[in-house]
Design a protein around this motif. Sequence first.
Motif, mmCIF file in Angstrom:
data_model
loop_
_atom_site.group_PDB
_atom_site.id
_atom_site.type_symbol
_atom_site.label_atom_id
_atom_site.label_comp_id
_atom_site.label_asym_id
_atom_site.label_seq_id
_atom_site.Cartn_x
_atom_site.Cartn_y
_atom_site.Cartn_z
ATOM 1 N N GLY A 45 0.816 -1.212 0.000
ATOM 2 C CA GLY A 45 0.000 0.000 0.000
ATOM 3 C C GLY A 45 0.845 1.255 0.000
ATOM 4 N N TRP A 46 1.911 1.238 0.805
ATOM 5 C CA TRP A 46 2.810 2.386 0.828
ATOM 6 C C TRP A 46 3.523 2.530 -0.509
ATOM 7 C CZ3 TRP A 46 1.897 5.643 4.493
ATOM 8 C CH2 TRP A 46 1.450 5.196 5.737
ATOM 9 N N ILE A 47 3.845 1.420 -1.133
ATOM 10 C CA ILE A 47 4.513 1.466 -2.440
ATOM 11 C C ILE A 47 3.586 2.074 -3.485
ATOM 12 C CG2 ILE A 47 5.494 0.063 -4.295
ATOM 13 C CD1 ILE A 47 6.411 -1.927 -2.156
ATOM 14 N N ILE A 48 2.309 1.669 -3.452
ATOM 15 C CA ILE A 48 1.335 2.205 -4.402
ATOM 16 C C ILE A 48 1.161 3.712 -4.188
ATOM 17 C CG2 ILE A 48 -1.111 2.196 -5.023
ATOM 18 C CD1 ILE A 48 -1.099 -0.822 -4.518
ATOM 19 N N ALA A 49 1.082 4.131 -2.926
ATOM 20 C CA ALA A 49 0.948 5.564 -2.639
ATOM 21 C C ALA A 49 2.146 6.342 -3.179
ATOM 22 C CB ALA A 49 0.808 5.783 -1.135
ATOM 23 N N THR A 50 3.351 5.774 -3.013
ATOM 24 C CA THR A 50 4.558 6.426 -3.541
ATOM 25 C C THR A 50 4.510 6.504 -5.061
ATOM 26 O OG1 THR A 50 5.816 5.557 -1.665
ATOM 27 C CG2 THR A 50 7.070 6.364 -3.556
ATOM 28 N N ASN A 51 4.045 5.423 -5.696
ATOM 29 C CA ASN A 51 3.968 5.413 -7.157
ATOM 30 C C ASN A 51 2.961 6.438 -7.693
ATOM 31 O OD1 ASN A 51 5.861 3.361 -7.406
ATOM 32 N ND2 ASN A 51 4.322 1.737 -7.320
ATOM 33 N N ILE A 52 1.848 6.619 -6.965
ATOM 34 C CA ILE A 52 0.861 7.622 -7.380
ATOM 35 C C ILE A 52 1.472 9.021 -7.321
ATOM 36 C CG2 ILE A 52 -1.322 8.720 -6.755
ATOM 37 C CD1 ILE A 52 -2.320 5.994 -5.846
ATOM 38 N N LEU A 53 2.194 9.308 -6.249
ATOM 39 C CA LEU A 53 2.848 10.614 -6.122
ATOM 40 C C LEU A 53 3.890 10.808 -7.224
ATOM 41 C CD1 LEU A 53 3.305 10.845 -2.240
ATOM 42 C CD2 LEU A 53 1.640 12.036 -3.664
ATOM 43 N N GLN A 54 4.633 9.754 -7.526
ATOM 44 C CA GLN A 54 5.614 9.845 -8.611
ATOM 45 C C GLN A 54 4.925 10.062 -9.958
ATOM 46 O OE1 GLN A 54 7.900 6.234 -8.321
ATOM 47 N NE2 GLN A 54 9.192 7.003 -6.646
ATOM 48 N N GLY A 55 3.747 9.437 -10.147
ATOM 49 C CA GLY A 55 3.002 9.630 -11.381
ATOM 50 C C GLY A 55 2.509 11.061 -11.537
ATOM 51 N N ILE A 56 2.118 11.699 -10.410
ATOM 52 C CA ILE A 56 1.679 13.093 -10.465
ATOM 53 C C ILE A 56 2.860 14.005 -10.793
ATOM 54 C CG2 ILE A 56 0.754 14.999 -9.075
ATOM 55 C CD1 ILE A 56 -0.934 12.964 -7.583
ATOM 56 N N VAL A 57 4.032 13.691 -10.227
ATOM 57 C CA VAL A 57 5.228 14.505 -10.480
ATOM 58 C C VAL A 57 5.705 14.345 -11.918
ATOM 59 C CG1 VAL A 57 7.642 14.877 -9.818
ATOM 60 C CG2 VAL A 57 5.917 14.448 -8.058
ATOM 61 N N SER A 58 5.614 13.129 -12.451
ATOM 62 C CA SER A 58 6.077 12.873 -13.830
ATOM 63 C C SER A 58 4.936 12.251 -14.639
ATOM 64 C CB SER A 58 7.291 11.943 -13.814
ATOM 65 O OG SER A 58 6.985 10.733 -13.132
ATOM 66 N N PRO A 59 3.918 13.061 -14.999
ATOM 67 C CA PRO A 59 2.747 12.514 -15.712
ATOM 68 C C PRO A 59 3.061 12.182 -17.164
ATOM 69 C CG PRO A 59 2.580 14.880 -15.546
ATOM 70 C CD PRO A 59 3.801 14.498 -14.764
ATOM 71 N N ASP A 60 2.160 11.448 -17.769
ATOM 72 C CA ASP A 60 2.245 11.126 -19.190
ATOM 73 C C ASP A 60 1.702 12.329 -19.974
ATOM 74 O OD1 ASP A 60 2.099 10.166 -21.742
ATOM 75 O OD2 ASP A 60 1.083 8.292 -21.239
ATOM 76 N N LEU A 61 2.595 13.172 -20.482
ATOM 77 C CA LEU A 61 2.183 14.408 -21.144
ATOM 78 C C LEU A 61 1.446 14.139 -22.449
ATOM 79 C CD1 LEU A 61 5.310 16.679 -20.529
ATOM 80 C CD2 LEU A 61 3.150 16.627 -19.264
ATOM 81 N N ASP A 62 1.803 13.049 -23.131
ATOM 82 C CA ASP A 62 1.100 12.713 -24.379
ATOM 83 C C ASP A 62 -0.378 12.457 -24.107
ATOM 84 O OD1 ASP A 62 3.393 12.951 -25.872
ATOM 85 O OD2 ASP A 62 3.942 10.829 -25.667
ATOM 86 N N LEU A 63 -0.666 11.762 -23.010
ATOM 87 C CA LEU A 63 -2.062 11.499 -22.650
ATOM 88 C C LEU A 63 -2.734 12.766 -22.140
ATOM 89 C CD1 LEU A 63 -4.325 9.374 -22.186
ATOM 90 C CD2 LEU A 63 -3.411 9.079 -19.874
ATOM 91 N N LEU A 64 -2.004 13.568 -21.380
ATOM 92 C CA LEU A 64 -2.572 14.764 -20.769
ATOM 93 C C LEU A 64 -2.976 15.793 -21.820
ATOM 94 C CD1 LEU A 64 -3.235 16.300 -18.150
ATOM 95 C CD2 LEU A 64 -0.882 17.137 -18.141
ATOM 96 N N LEU A 65 -2.177 15.928 -22.876
ATOM 97 C CA LEU A 65 -2.427 16.941 -23.899
ATOM 98 C C LEU A 65 -3.080 16.376 -25.140
ATOM 99 C CD1 LEU A 65 0.962 18.868 -23.567
ATOM 100 C CD2 LEU A 65 -1.208 19.361 -22.426
ATOM 101 N N ASN A 66 -3.442 15.107 -25.110
ATOM 102 C CA ASN A 66 -4.046 14.454 -26.266
ATOM 103 C C ASN A 66 -5.489 14.958 -26.445
ATOM 104 O OD1 ASN A 66 -4.926 12.719 -28.251
ATOM 105 N ND2 ASN A 66 -3.938 10.929 -27.373
ATOM 106 N N ILE A 67 -5.840 15.339 -27.673
ATOM 107 C CA ILE A 67 -7.189 15.874 -27.930
ATOM 108 C C ILE A 67 -8.107 14.840 -28.579
ATOM 109 C CG2 ILE A 67 -6.400 18.262 -28.102
ATOM 110 C CD1 ILE A 67 -6.469 17.975 -31.124
ATOM 111 N N THR A 68 -7.657 13.595 -28.672
ATOM 112 C CA THR A 68 -8.512 12.542 -29.219
ATOM 113 C C THR A 68 -9.478 12.064 -28.136
ATOM 114 O OG1 THR A 68 -6.994 10.750 -28.608
ATOM 115 C CG2 THR A 68 -6.627 11.832 -30.736
ATOM 116 N N SER A 69 -10.355 11.135 -28.529
ATOM 117 C CA SER A 69 -11.368 10.634 -27.588
ATOM 118 C C SER A 69 -10.763 9.832 -26.449
ATOM 119 C CB SER A 69 -12.396 9.768 -28.326
ATOM 120 O OG SER A 69 -11.761 8.662 -28.943
ATOM 121 N N GLN A 70 -9.489 9.483 -26.553
ATOM 122 C CA GLN A 70 -8.831 8.725 -25.481
ATOM 123 C C GLN A 70 -7.995 9.629 -24.578
ATOM 124 O OE1 GLN A 70 -9.582 5.506 -25.170
ATOM 125 N NE2 GLN A 70 -10.837 5.698 -27.023
#
Length: 268
Positions: A45-70
């Motif tokens: 659980g602590w590992i998952i929480a750490t991974n979520i924080l790391q994901g927020i710090v280094s997000p997938d910019l292609d997905l974040l800025l993607n204008i398609t339906s996905q």
Amino acid sequence: MEMIEKQLVSAPRNNRYILIVTALVAFLFIWSFSAVNIENVEESGWIIATNILQGIVSPDLDLLLNITSQGVLYLLVETIAIAFLGTIIGALLAIPLAFFSASNVVPKPVAFITRLLLIFIRTVPALVYGLMFIRVTGPGPFAGVLTIALISIGMLAKLYVDAIEDLDTSILESMTSIGCNTFEKIRYGIVPQLFAIFLSIMIYRFDMNLREASILGLVGAGGIGAPLIFAMNAYRWTEVGSILIGLMVLILLVELFSNHMRTKLVKG
């Protein structure tokens, strides 16, 4: 200032009442802590929480800025659309129910029965309504719109009733004395008093519905909730970070806008 302090000091104090209330609150606070058990939190659980924080710090910019339906932007727009349309439908349906619930407008038995109906609507959680509508309409945004509309009716009608029961009836009496008909009394006596209040309440509910629409996606009722839970189940933390960042920015912008609009309505 000194006079106010003297009045406060000289005011009678019920020490027994204060002691009982303090002891009761302290007991409930300590008892509530019995539900907190950090030992049950597994190492994963602590590992998952750490991974979520790391994901927020280094997000997938292609997905974040993607204008398609996905992409995140499309999903956020879909979430806004679900919340907005659901709020409009719920607000319109809540108006007649509010008038039927106001004891100063209709007979008390009618108001009592309508209020019971509104209490029942507010009792059922949004996720339960979402699951019910998915069975009727199938998964998708339409189920989310119907769910948002239904859960909005209960709260909006309750707040509308408070505004209706606080109407300044002297205006209506004056209009009656000069020979105004029912339509004129509604148009020029009731609507101007209620319009700004109703609109302010509706904007506040839209702010809440935006969060509800995000959660409803978890059960397949459209919006950004479903991709979020899929990404978490697949341990794609950069995608989780992208979705959470987009959601936080969206809610922040909508809250700032709704607060600004409500402030203007109150001042106006």
